[in-house]
Motif scaffolding. Structure first.
Motif, mmCIF file in Angstrom:
data_model
loop_
_atom_site.group_PDB
_atom_site.id
_atom_site.type_symbol
_atom_site.label_atom_id
_atom_site.label_comp_id
_atom_site.label_asym_id
_atom_site.label_seq_id
_atom_site.Cartn_x
_atom_site.Cartn_y
_atom_site.Cartn_z
ATOM 1 N N GLY A 146 0.825 -1.197 0.000
ATOM 2 C CA GLY A 146 0.000 0.000 0.000
ATOM 3 C C GLY A 146 0.856 1.242 0.000
ATOM 4 N N LEU A 147 0.184 2.377 0.086
ATOM 5 C CA LEU A 147 0.912 3.641 0.101
ATOM 6 C C LEU A 147 0.206 4.653 0.982
ATOM 7 N N ILE A 148 0.981 5.657 1.376
ATOM 8 C CA ILE A 148 0.461 6.761 2.178
ATOM 9 C C ILE A 148 0.690 8.040 1.383
ATOM 10 N N VAL A 149 -0.361 8.807 1.195
ATOM 11 C CA VAL A 149 -0.247 10.121 0.570
ATOM 12 C C VAL A 149 -0.737 11.147 1.574
ATOM 13 N N GLY A 150 -0.151 12.325 1.541
ATOM 14 C CA GLY A 150 -0.578 13.323 2.505
ATOM 15 C C GLY A 150 -0.097 14.708 2.166
ATOM 16 N N LYS A 151 -0.525 15.642 3.009
ATOM 17 C CA LYS A 151 -0.174 17.040 2.836
ATOM 18 C C LYS A 151 0.160 17.612 4.208
ATOM 19 N N ILE A 152 1.292 18.315 4.290
ATOM 20 C CA ILE A 152 1.729 18.944 5.525
ATOM 21 C C ILE A 152 1.565 20.456 5.349
ATOM 22 N N LYS A 169 -6.418 0.430 -0.805
ATOM 23 C CA LYS A 169 -6.786 1.843 -0.795
ATOM 24 C C LYS A 169 -5.668 2.660 -0.166
ATOM 25 N N PRO A 170 -5.247 3.759 -0.812
ATOM 26 C CA PRO A 170 -4.186 4.585 -0.216
ATOM 27 C C PRO A 170 -4.644 5.236 1.086
ATOM 28 N N ALA A 171 -3.747 5.289 2.054
ATOM 29 C CA ALA A 171 -4.027 5.990 3.309
ATOM 30 C C ALA A 171 -3.752 7.472 3.073
ATOM 31 N N GLU A 172 -4.677 8.330 3.490
ATOM 32 C CA GLU A 172 -4.542 9.769 3.285
ATOM 33 C C GLU A 172 -4.341 10.473 4.622
ATOM 34 N N VAL A 173 -3.382 11.411 4.645
ATOM 35 C CA VAL A 173 -3.040 12.143 5.861
ATOM 36 C C VAL A 173 -3.009 13.624 5.535
ATOM 37 N N LYS A 174 -3.603 14.430 6.406
ATOM 38 C CA LYS A 174 -3.492 15.885 6.306
ATOM 39 C C LYS A 174 -3.145 16.384 7.696
ATOM 40 N N LEU A 175 -2.064 17.166 7.783
ATOM 41 C CA LEU A 175 -1.529 17.542 9.080
ATOM 42 C C LEU A 175 -1.027 18.977 9.041
ATOM 43 N N SER A 176 -1.262 19.711 10.128
ATOM 44 C CA SER A 176 -0.739 21.073 10.275
ATOM 45 C C SER A 176 0.286 21.081 11.402
ATOM 46 N N THR A 191 11.804 2.625 10.966
ATOM 47 C CA THR A 191 12.347 2.176 9.685
ATOM 48 C C THR A 191 13.230 3.280 9.106
ATOM 49 N N ALA A 192 13.854 2.985 7.987
ATOM 50 C CA ALA A 192 14.662 3.985 7.278
ATOM 51 C C ALA A 192 13.864 4.644 6.163
ATOM 52 N N ILE A 193 12.565 4.406 6.122
ATOM 53 C CA ILE A 193 11.716 4.942 5.052
ATOM 54 C C ILE A 193 11.362 6.387 5.388
ATOM 55 N N ASN A 194 11.629 7.300 4.443
ATOM 56 C CA ASN A 194 11.257 8.695 4.648
ATOM 57 C C ASN A 194 10.973 9.357 3.306
ATOM 58 N N SER A 195 10.369 10.534 3.397
ATOM 59 C CA SER A 195 10.015 11.301 2.216
ATOM 60 C C SER A 195 10.006 12.776 2.586
ATOM 61 N N ASN A 196 10.112 13.633 1.587
ATOM 62 C CA ASN A 196 10.017 15.077 1.790
ATOM 63 C C ASN A 196 8.816 15.602 1.023
ATOM 64 N N THR A 197 8.245 16.685 1.526
ATOM 65 C CA THR A 197 7.116 17.284 0.833
ATOM 66 C C THR A 197 7.607 18.089 -0.362
ATOM 67 N N ALA A 199 -0.610 27.376 4.842
ATOM 68 C CA ALA A 199 0.242 27.369 3.650
ATOM 69 C C ALA A 199 1.020 26.055 3.641
ATOM 70 N N PRO A 200 1.372 25.529 2.476
ATOM 71 C CA PRO A 200 2.116 24.263 2.438
ATOM 72 C C PRO A 200 3.527 24.421 2.988
ATOM 73 N N LEU A 201 3.985 23.403 3.723
ATOM 74 C CA LEU A 201 5.364 23.377 4.218
ATOM 75 C C LEU A 201 6.219 22.646 3.182
ATOM 76 N N VAL A 202 7.107 23.368 2.553
ATOM 77 C CA VAL A 202 7.955 22.810 1.495
ATOM 78 C C VAL A 202 9.174 22.134 2.122
ATOM 79 N N LEU A 203 9.457 20.918 1.686
ATOM 80 C CA LEU A 203 10.588 20.105 2.141
ATOM 81 C C LEU A 203 10.520 19.713 3.608
ATOM 82 N N ALA A 204 9.307 19.547 4.131
ATOM 83 C CA ALA A 204 9.154 18.975 5.470
ATOM 84 C C ALA A 204 9.501 17.489 5.380
#
Length: 128
Positions: free
Chosen positions: A22-28, A92-99, A48-54, A36-41
Motif C-alpha cells: 500500500g501507500l500513504i499520501v498526505g499534505k503537511i 486503498k491509499p491511506a490519506e493524511v493531512k496535518l498542520s 524504519t529507514a523509510i522517509n520522504s520530503n514534501t 500554507a504548504p510546508l515545502v521540504l518537510a
C-alpha cells in the motif's frame, strides 16, 4: 497453441506485479501561516529507514508499504515534531493531512543558549 503460451506468460507476469503493498499520501501544512504548504518537510516511518520530503505543494507520498499500522513522524525546522498513527491497506491509499505549529522557546532557554554561545566565542578568541 502459440496464443495459449502468450496468454500464460502475460498472466504470470501480471500476477507477479500484483503485490500486496500500500501507500500513504498526505499534505503537511503550516498552522502559523493560514495553512500554507510546508515545502521540504520531512516525513518518516517510525522504526524504519523509510522517509520522504514534501514538494512545493506540501504533498508527500510513501510507497511499497506492507499492509498494517504505522507511525509517521512529521518534522520541519523551527516547528514542533508530530507523530500520527496510520493504517495502510493494500487496496486503498491511506490519506493524511496535518498542520505543524511553530515551536516555542522560553526566555530562560534563550538566555541559556545565548550564554553558552558567548562563552564559546570567548574561548575561541583566547585560542586564536
Amino acid at each position: 497453441m502459440k496464443h495459449l503460451i502468450y496468454l500464460s506468460l502475460f498472466l504470470l507476469t501480471a500476477t507477479s506485479f500484483g503485490q500486496n503493498t500500500g501507500l500513504i499520501v498526505g499534505k503537511i501544512m503550516d498552522n502559523e501561516l493560514n495553512n500554507a504548504p510546508l515545502v521540504l518537510a520531512n516525513v518518516s516511518v517510525k522504526g524504519t529507514a523509510i522517509n520522504s520530503n514534501t514538494d512545493l505543494t506540501g504533498m508527500f507520498i510513501i510507497e511499497n508499504l506492507e499492509a498494517g499500522d504505522y507511525t509517521l513522524v512529521c518534522s520541519f525546522a523551527g516547528y514542533e515534531t508530530q507523530e500520527i498513527k496510520v493504517h495502510v491497506d493494500a487496496l486503498k491509499p491511506a490519506e493524511v493531512k496535518l498542520s505543524l505549529a511553530a515551536s516555542t522557546i522560553s526566555l530562560s532557554e534563550l538566555a541559556l543558549l545565548t550564554s553558552v554561545t558567548q562563552k564559546d566565542d570567548k574561548s575561541a578568541a583566547v585560542l586564536n
